[in-house]
Design a protein around this motif. Structure first.
Motif, short mmCIF file in Angstrom:
data_model
loop_
_atom_site.label_atom_id
_atom_site.label_comp_id
_atom_site.label_asym_id
_atom_site.label_seq_id
_atom_site.Cartn_x
_atom_site.Cartn_y
_atom_site.Cartn_z
N GLY A 159 -0.48 -0.88 0.00
CA GLY A 159 0.45 0.24 0.02
C GLY A 159 -0.13 1.48 -0.63
O GLY A 159 0.10 2.61 -0.17
N MET A 160 -0.87 1.30 -1.72
CA MET A 160 -1.52 2.44 -2.38
C MET A 160 -2.50 3.12 -1.43
O MET A 160 -2.53 4.35 -1.33
N ALA A 161 -3.30 2.31 -0.74
CA ALA A 161 -4.28 2.88 0.19
C ALA A 161 -3.58 3.61 1.33
O ALA A 161 -3.97 4.72 1.71
N ALA A 162 -2.51 3.01 1.86
CA ALA A 162 -1.79 3.62 2.99
C ALA A 162 -1.12 4.92 2.59
O ALA A 162 -1.24 5.95 3.28
N SER A 163 -0.41 4.91 1.44
CA SER A 163 0.27 6.13 1.00
C SER A 163 -0.73 7.20 0.60
O SER A 163 -0.50 8.40 0.83
N HIS A 218 -8.63 14.53 -1.63
CA HIS A 218 -7.30 14.68 -2.22
C HIS A 218 -6.40 13.48 -1.91
O HIS A 218 -5.26 13.44 -2.35
N LYS A 219 -6.92 12.53 -1.13
CA LYS A 219 -6.19 11.29 -0.84
C LYS A 219 -6.41 10.34 -2.02
O LYS A 219 -7.06 9.31 -1.91
N THR A 220 -5.84 10.70 -3.17
CA THR A 220 -6.21 10.08 -4.45
C THR A 220 -6.12 8.56 -4.44
O THR A 220 -7.08 7.86 -4.77
N ASP A 221 -4.95 8.00 -4.11
CA ASP A 221 -4.78 6.55 -4.15
C ASP A 221 -5.71 5.84 -3.17
O ASP A 221 -6.22 4.75 -3.46
N PHE A 222 -5.93 6.45 -2.00
CA PHE A 222 -6.84 5.86 -1.02
C PHE A 222 -8.26 5.80 -1.58
O PHE A 222 -8.95 4.77 -1.46
N VAL A 223 -8.68 6.89 -2.20
CA VAL A 223 -10.02 6.95 -2.78
C VAL A 223 -10.17 5.92 -3.90
O VAL A 223 -11.20 5.24 -4.00
N ALA A 254 10.02 8.49 5.91
CA ALA A 254 9.49 7.46 6.81
C ALA A 254 10.19 6.14 6.49
O ALA A 254 10.55 5.89 5.33
N TRP A 255 10.39 5.29 7.49
CA TRP A 255 11.13 4.04 7.29
C TRP A 255 10.46 3.14 6.25
O TRP A 255 11.12 2.36 5.56
N TYR A 256 9.12 3.27 6.13
CA TYR A 256 8.41 2.40 5.19
C TYR A 256 8.33 3.01 3.78
O TYR A 256 7.71 2.44 2.89
N GLY A 257 8.97 4.16 3.56
CA GLY A 257 8.91 4.82 2.27
C GLY A 257 9.29 3.94 1.09
O GLY A 257 8.54 3.83 0.11
N PRO A 258 10.47 3.27 1.15
CA PRO A 258 10.87 2.42 0.02
C PRO A 258 9.92 1.25 -0.23
O PRO A 258 9.91 0.69 -1.33
N ILE A 259 9.15 0.88 0.80
CA ILE A 259 8.18 -0.21 0.64
C ILE A 259 6.92 0.30 -0.05
O ILE A 259 6.43 -0.30 -1.02
#
Length: 517
Positions: free
Chosen positions: A439-443, A453-458, A219-224
Motif C-alpha cells: 500500500g505504501m508503494a502504491a500510494s 517526489h513519490k516518497t513512499d514508493f522510493v 478513490a475507492w481504495y483510499g481507506p485501504i
C-alpha cells in the motif's frame, strides 16, 4: 541426550540470555506500566496526523482505524506471550537472538534504532513548529535543544524518572481526549450547530461523497491504502515490551496493560474519529492543523485549541522520551553481543544505559539542525522510519510463532499469558504488514507525477534494499567479533528438540562487567 543434560543446557541458555539484564533496576510500578501502555497508544498520529487522513479518506477512516486496532491487539497479545516467557530490556532484539540467531538480532536492533532515531528528529522539528504557535520568532534550533535537554535529563536520572514523565504525559493526553469525547458526545447528541454546520451521526453518510467517497479526488481504495499511515499512528504501543525488563512485577502488570489496549484503541481512537466526522464535513479538516483545534475553533473555544497545542508538545516530548529510553536499552543489548560499539555497554549507578542514550541524542541534535537548514533533506529518511515500525511489529509476530512452536513441542515451558487464536492471529498480522508495504508503494506512486517526489514508493522500492545492503555490510564487519564472543554460536538458542548447542557457555564476562562502568 538425558533429561538431566537437557535441563542443564536449557538453564544455561536462559542464564546467557538474561546476562543483558545485569545492572537494571526493576523500579517501574503499576501506574507507570498502565500509563506507558496508554501513552504509547496516543500520540501525534491521533492529535495531528488524523487531519490529513480525514481530508483525503472521508468517514470510512473510522473503519481503517478499527481494523488496524484489531491488528494492534493481536500484536500486543503476541508481545505479552513473549514478555511472560522472559522479561528483558533487550525486548525484540533479545527475542530474535533467542529464536532466530545473532544476525537476526543484529538486524532487528539496528532497524529499531533507525526507526527511533529518525522519528525523534521529526518529533524535535515538530516541537519547534508547535512552540512557534505562541512565539513565531522563536528559533527552531533553540526549541530543539531545550526539548532534547529536558528528555535527556529525565532519561539519565533513572527508569523511574522515565516512568514518571510518561505517567504525567499520558495523564495530559488522556485528559485532553476525555474532554473532547465529553464535549463531542454532547454536541453530537444534541445536534448542536458548529460554525454553521449541524452536528449529528447522519454526517457519517451525509458527508460530501458519502461514508466511503469514491468520486472526484477520492478513490475507492483510499481507506485501504491509508491503513499504512494508521499503523504509524499506533506505533510505540510495543514500548511495554521494552519497559518489561524494568517492571517490579511484569507477570501481573503486563497482562493488565495488554488486555486494556483494545479498549483504549476503541475509545480513544475510534471514538474520537467517530465524533470528528459527526461534527464537521471531513473536507474542513486540513493537514498540519489538529482536527481537535479545528473543532474547538469553530465552536469559538480558542482557549481549548491552545490547550490542544500544549498537548501536541507533550505528545512529541513523550515520543522523544520513549525513543531515548528504548534505544539506550536496545543499543546495550547489541553491545553485549558485540554488535554495537563497546561504549554502549556503560551504565550509571541508577541502572541507566546512559552511553546509548547519549549516542542517540547526539544523532537527534545533528539531524534536527540539518533538517532545519534543509527541510527536504530528511523527507525520504523520515518516511524510512515507517519501515522500522513495520519491521519491529513483524519480528514480534515471528518470535511469538516460534515460541509457540517450541512450547507445543515441549522444548520450553509455555508462557503464562498465551495469545488467543495463535498461530492464525500472528499469520494475519504478518499478512497485514505485507499489505501495508504494498500500500505504501502504491500510494507513493500516485502521490506525485515526479519520480523523486513519490516518497513512499522510493522508500519501499529503493530505500528498503539500500537499508538492508548497509546492514549486510555492517554484519560482515561485526561478525568476527560476534563469533569470538559467542564461540561461533550464531544460530538460534533453541532447535526443534532442545538447546541448539547443548550446554552453553555464558557471554564474555568482561563484557558484562564492563557494562557496569
Amino acid at each position: 541426550m538425558s533429561d538431566t543434560v537437557t535441563g542443564t543446557a536449557a538453564e544455561e541458555s536462559h542464564h546467557s540470555l538474561d546476562a543483558e539484564q545485569v545492572g537494571y533496576k526493576q523500579s517501574l510500578g503499576r501506574r507507570h506500566v498502565q500509563m506507558i501502555a496508554i501513552g504509547g497508544a496516543i500520540g501525534t498520529g491521533l492529535f495531528l496526523g488524523s487531519a490529513s487522513r480525514l481530508h483525503s479518506t472521508g468517514p470510512a477512516l473510522l473503519l481503517s482505524y478499527a481494523f488496524v486496532g484489531v491488528i494492534a491487539y493481536f500484536l500486543m497479545r503476541a508481545l505479552g506471550e513473549l514478555v511472560l516467557h522472559r522479561a528483558t530490556s533487550g525486548a525484540f532484539v533479545s527475542y530474535m537472538r533467542e529464536f532466530f540467531g545473532e544476525k537476526a538480532a543484529y538486524i532487528t536492533g539496528w532497524m529499531y534504532w533507525l526507526n527511533w532515531a529518525l522519528t525523534g528528529i521529526a518529533e524535535l522539528s515538530a516541537v519547534g513548529l508547535y512552540v512557534q504557535h505562541w512565539w513565531p520568532t522563536m528559533p527552531t534550533w533553540a526549541t530543539v535543544l531545550i526539548a532534547l535537554a529536558v528528555v535527556l535529563v529525565v532519561n539519565l536520572l533513572s527508569a523511574r524518572a522515565f516512568g514518571e514523565f510518561e505517567f504525567w504525559a499520558a495523564v495530559a493526553k488522556v485528559g485532553a481526549i476525555i474532554i473532547f469525547l465529553i464535549v463531542g458526545i454532547v454536541v453530537v447528541g444534541l445536534r448542536l450547530d458548529i460554525g454553521g454546520h449541524k452536528a449529528g451521526v447522519s454526517n457519517l453518510w451525509g458527508n460530501p461523497g458519502g461514508f466511503w467517497p469514491a468520486s472526484g479526488d477520492f478513490a475507492w481504495y483510499g481507506p485501504i491504502l491509508v491503513m499504512s499511515g494508521v499503523v504509524f499512528a499506533y506505533a510505540a504501543i510495543e514500548m511495554v515490551g521494552v519497559a518489561a525488563g524494568e517492571m517490579a512485577n511484569p507477570k501481573v502488570e503486563v497482562p493488565k496493560a495488554v488486555n486494556a489496549v483494545i479498549f483504549r484503541i476503541a475509545v480513544f481512537y475510534c471514538g474520537s474519529i467517530f465524533l470528528l466526522v459527526s461534527m464537521l464535513p471531513t473536507s474542513d479538516f486540513k493537514a498540519g492543523i489538529s482536527p481537535f483545534v479545528t473543532i474547538f475553533g469553530r465552536m469559538g473555544l480558542d482557549w481549548m485549541g491552545d490547550l490542544i497545542q500544549v498537548v501536541l508538545i507533550v505528545a512529541a516530548m513523550s515520543s522523544l522520551n520513549s525513543g531515548l529510553n528504548s534505544t539506550g536499552r536496545v543499543l546495550r543489548s547489541l553491545g553485549m553481543a558485540k554488535q554495537a560499539p563497546g561504549f554502549t555497554l556503560r551504565m550509571s549507578g541508577s541502572g541507566v544505559p546512559w552511553a546509548g542514550i547519549v549516542f542517540t541524542s547526539v544523532v537527534y541534535v545533528f539531524g534536527a539542525v540539518l533538517n532545519a537548514l534543509t527541510p527536504d533533506a530528511f523527507e525520504i529518511a523520515l518516511e524510512a522510519a515507517a519501515i522500522g515500525v513495520l519491521f519491529t511489529w513483524g519480528t514480534i509476530f515471528l518470535c511469538q510463532l516460534r515460541l509457540r512452536q517450541l512450547t507445543d513441542r515441549g522444548v520450553i515451558p509455555p508462557s503464562a499469558f498465551q495469545a488467543p487464536g495463535s498461530p492464525w492471529t500472528s499469520y494475519i498480522g504478518l499478512a497485514f504488514l505485507a499489505m501495508v508495504v504494498v500500500g505504501m508503494a502504491a500510494s507513493g506512486w500516485k502521490s506525485s507525477p515526479y519520480f523523486w517526489h513519490k516518497t513512499d514508493f522510493v522508500v519501499v522500492i529503493i530505500g528498503i534494499p539500500v537499508i538492508f545492503a548497509i546492514l549486510e555490510i555492517g554484519w560482515r564487519v561485526v561478525r568476527p567479533k560476534v563469533v569470538a564472543n559467542t564461540g561461533d554460536r550464531l544460530r538460534a538458542v533453541w532447535a526443534d528438540d532442545g538447546p541448539t548447542y547443548g550446554p552453553r557457555v555464558a557471554a564474555n564476562p568482561d563484557a558484562i562487567d564492563g557494562g557496569q562502568a
